[in-house]
Scaffold this active site. Sequence first.
Site, PDB file in Angstrom:
ATOM      1  N   ARG A  99      33.133  43.198  30.127  1.00  0.00           N
ATOM      2  CA  ARG A  99      33.892  43.918  31.167  1.00  0.00           C
ATOM      3  C   ARG A  99      32.941  44.362  32.285  1.00  0.00           C
ATOM      4  O   ARG A  99      33.310  44.348  33.459  1.00  0.00           O
ATOM      5  CB  ARG A  99      34.618  45.133  30.570  1.00  0.00           C
ATOM      6  CG  ARG A  99      35.611  44.794  29.470  1.00  0.00           C
ATOM      7  CD  ARG A  99      37.037  44.636  29.850  1.00  0.00           C
ATOM      8  NE  ARG A  99      37.663  45.658  30.624  1.00  0.00           N
ATOM      9  CZ  ARG A  99      38.937  45.563  31.028  1.00  0.00           C
ATOM     10  NH1 ARG A  99      39.671  44.501  30.695  1.00  0.00           N
ATOM     11  NH2 ARG A  99      39.478  46.498  31.745  1.00  0.00           N
TER      12      ARG A  99
ATOM     13  N   PHE B 164      54.293  44.233  38.557  1.00  0.00           N
ATOM     14  CA  PHE B 164      53.498  43.032  38.810  1.00  0.00           C
ATOM     15  C   PHE B 164      53.613  41.993  37.693  1.00  0.00           C
ATOM     16  O   PHE B 164      52.983  40.943  37.763  1.00  0.00           O
ATOM     17  CB  PHE B 164      52.020  43.401  39.037  1.00  0.00           C
ATOM     18  CG  PHE B 164      51.345  44.096  37.882  1.00  0.00           C
ATOM     19  CD1 PHE B 164      50.832  43.371  36.808  1.00  0.00           C
ATOM     20  CD2 PHE B 164      51.208  45.486  37.864  1.00  0.00           C
ATOM     21  CE1 PHE B 164      50.203  44.006  35.746  1.00  0.00           C
ATOM     22  CE2 PHE B 164      50.576  46.129  36.800  1.00  0.00           C
ATOM     23  CZ  PHE B 164      50.075  45.379  35.739  1.00  0.00           C
TER      24      PHE B 164
ATOM     25  N   ASN C 103      42.060  37.598  40.159  1.00  0.00           N
ATOM     26  CA  ASN C 103      40.767  38.213  39.844  1.00  0.00           C
ATOM     27  C   ASN C 103      39.915  37.443  38.836  1.00  0.00           C
ATOM     28  O   ASN C 103      39.057  38.008  38.153  1.00  0.00           O
ATOM     29  CB  ASN C 103      40.955  39.682  39.453  1.00  0.00           C
ATOM     30  CG  ASN C 103      41.768  39.867  38.194  1.00  0.00           C
ATOM     31  OD1 ASN C 103      42.179  38.894  37.566  1.00  0.00           O
ATOM     32  ND2 ASN C 103      41.989  41.117  37.810  1.00  0.00           N
TER      33      ASN C 103
ATOM     34  N   TYR D 295      50.006  39.497  27.408  1.00  0.00           N
ATOM     35  CA  TYR D 295      50.133  40.639  28.327  1.00  0.00           C
ATOM     36  C   TYR D 295      51.247  41.597  27.897  1.00  0.00           C
ATOM     37  O   TYR D 295      51.893  42.216  28.750  1.00  0.00           O
ATOM     38  CB  TYR D 295      50.373  40.126  29.749  1.00  0.00           C
ATOM     39  CG  TYR D 295      49.111  39.627  30.441  1.00  0.00           C
ATOM     40  CD1 TYR D 295      47.984  40.445  30.579  1.00  0.00           C
ATOM     41  CD2 TYR D 295      49.049  38.348  30.987  1.00  0.00           C
ATOM     42  CE1 TYR D 295      46.831  39.999  31.215  1.00  0.00           C
ATOM     43  CE2 TYR D 295      47.890  37.895  31.632  1.00  0.00           C
ATOM     44  CZ  TYR D 295      46.790  38.724  31.749  1.00  0.00           C
ATOM     45  OH  TYR D 295      45.648  38.292  32.389  1.00  0.00           O
TER      46      TYR D 295
ATOM     47  N   LYS E 262      40.693  32.350  34.513  1.00  0.00           N
ATOM     48  CA  LYS E 262      42.072  32.310  35.018  1.00  0.00           C
ATOM     49  C   LYS E 262      42.274  31.159  36.021  1.00  0.00           C
ATOM     50  O   LYS E 262      41.303  30.579  36.530  1.00  0.00           O
ATOM     51  CB  LYS E 262      42.398  33.661  35.659  1.00  0.00           C
ATOM     52  CG  LYS E 262      42.501  34.803  34.643  1.00  0.00           C
ATOM     53  CD  LYS E 262      42.801  36.107  35.370  1.00  0.00           C
ATOM     54  CE  LYS E 262      43.064  37.259  34.407  1.00  0.00           C
ATOM     55  NZ  LYS E 262      43.351  38.514  35.156  1.00  0.00           N
TER      56      LYS E 262
ATOM     57  N   GLU F 142      43.924  39.358  20.613  1.00  0.00           N
ATOM     58  CA  GLU F 142      43.957  38.259  21.588  1.00  0.00           C
ATOM     59  C   GLU F 142      43.305  36.987  21.035  1.00  0.00           C
ATOM     60  O   GLU F 142      43.768  35.876  21.305  1.00  0.00           O
ATOM     61  CB  GLU F 142      43.264  38.710  22.884  1.00  0.00           C
ATOM     62  CG  GLU F 142      44.040  39.822  23.586  1.00  0.00           C
ATOM     63  CD  GLU F 142      43.259  40.501  24.710  1.00  0.00           C
ATOM     64  OE1 GLU F 142      42.104  40.090  24.981  1.00  0.00           O
ATOM     65  OE2 GLU F 142      43.800  41.441  25.317  1.00  0.00           O
TER      66      GLU F 142
ATOM     67  N   ARG G 122      33.959  39.584  39.610  1.00  0.00           N
ATOM     68  CA  ARG G 122      35.057  39.901  40.534  1.00  0.00           C
ATOM     69  C   ARG G 122      34.529  40.430  41.865  1.00  0.00           C
ATOM     70  O   ARG G 122      35.083  40.138  42.925  1.00  0.00           O
ATOM     71  CB  ARG G 122      36.006  40.903  39.876  1.00  0.00           C
ATOM     72  CG  ARG G 122      36.842  40.286  38.742  1.00  0.00           C
ATOM     73  CD  ARG G 122      37.418  41.349  37.833  1.00  0.00           C
ATOM     74  NE  ARG G 122      38.473  40.853  36.937  1.00  0.00           N
ATOM     75  CZ  ARG G 122      39.013  41.574  35.978  1.00  0.00           C
ATOM     76  NH1 ARG G 122      38.626  42.837  35.794  1.00  0.00           N
ATOM     77  NH2 ARG G 122      39.955  41.069  35.203  1.00  0.00           N
TER      78      ARG G 122
ATOM     79  N   THR H 209      39.024  45.737  37.730  1.00  0.00           N
ATOM     80  CA  THR H 209      40.232  44.908  37.842  1.00  0.00           C
ATOM     81  C   THR H 209      40.499  44.488  39.279  1.00  0.00           C
ATOM     82  O   THR H 209      40.825  43.338  39.556  1.00  0.00           O
ATOM     83  CB  THR H 209      41.443  45.694  37.286  1.00  0.00           C
ATOM     84  OG1 THR H 209      41.152  46.070  35.943  1.00  0.00           O
ATOM     85  CG2 THR H 209      42.712  44.872  37.338  1.00  0.00           C
TER      86      THR H 209
ATOM     87  N   HIS I 223      39.727  37.196  32.613  1.00  0.00           N
ATOM     88  CA  HIS I 223      40.232  38.232  31.704  1.00  0.00           C
ATOM     89  C   HIS I 223      39.174  38.507  30.653  1.00  0.00           C
ATOM     90  O   HIS I 223      38.500  37.592  30.185  1.00  0.00           O
ATOM     91  CB  HIS I 223      41.511  37.765  30.998  1.00  0.00           C
ATOM     92  CG  HIS I 223      41.899  38.640  29.831  1.00  0.00           C
ATOM     93  ND1 HIS I 223      42.631  39.803  29.988  1.00  0.00           N
ATOM     94  CD2 HIS I 223      41.590  38.562  28.506  1.00  0.00           C
ATOM     95  CE1 HIS I 223      42.775  40.380  28.792  1.00  0.00           C
ATOM     96  NE2 HIS I 223      42.157  39.649  27.881  1.00  0.00           N
TER      97      HIS I 223
END
Length: 150
Positions: free
Chosen positions: A85, A57, A112, A49, A9, A126, A102, A91, A115
């Site tokens: 993950r 948000f 964060n 998203y 990100k 995705e 993270r 998150t 993704h």
Amino acid sequence: MERTLILVKPDAMQRGLAGEVLSRLERRGLRIVGLRLLQVDRAMAERHYAEHVGKGFFEGLVGYITSSPIIAAVLEGTNAVAAARQTMGSTRPTEAAPGTIRGDLGLEVGRNLVHGSDSPESAAREIGIFFEGMDLPTWSRNVDQWVFEG
Ligand code: DAT
Ligand code: MG
């Protein structure tokens, strides 16, 4: 063998942590099978998203993910979705375990770093958004050595 979609990100890109993020996932044992640098526009952000459209948000999330070039990667390996993950951490960075991307490198949920797809179905969806029409290479495993097949 499973695939997952990873995004490095904007905050990670701006902080010079792209290599760190990808390196941690790569060292876990996940192999890179797709890689691009791109700037996400609003339409692509809304597609990616889609599950968060309308949430409080959402506007901040779109503003953030479109704020600079990012890296999109497809990583492959055993249980790639869950493995990525786990290596990313929760998150909210302040709830992410030390040792995770993270948990080690972030503080803000809105910054964060990374993704990762949340299921194999999400990964397929995705990957279709970020690697539409692109051929991804195939690797095969030969004992403990990964062999490129083209
Ligand atoms: P994840 O990225 O861990 O899959 P998610 O899909 O629930 O998390 O949310 C997508 C992103 O949206 C997340 O990485 C950061 C942002 N986000 C989620 N919940 C948030 C909140 N309560 N406030 C601000 N940003 C949030
Ligand atoms: Mg998610």
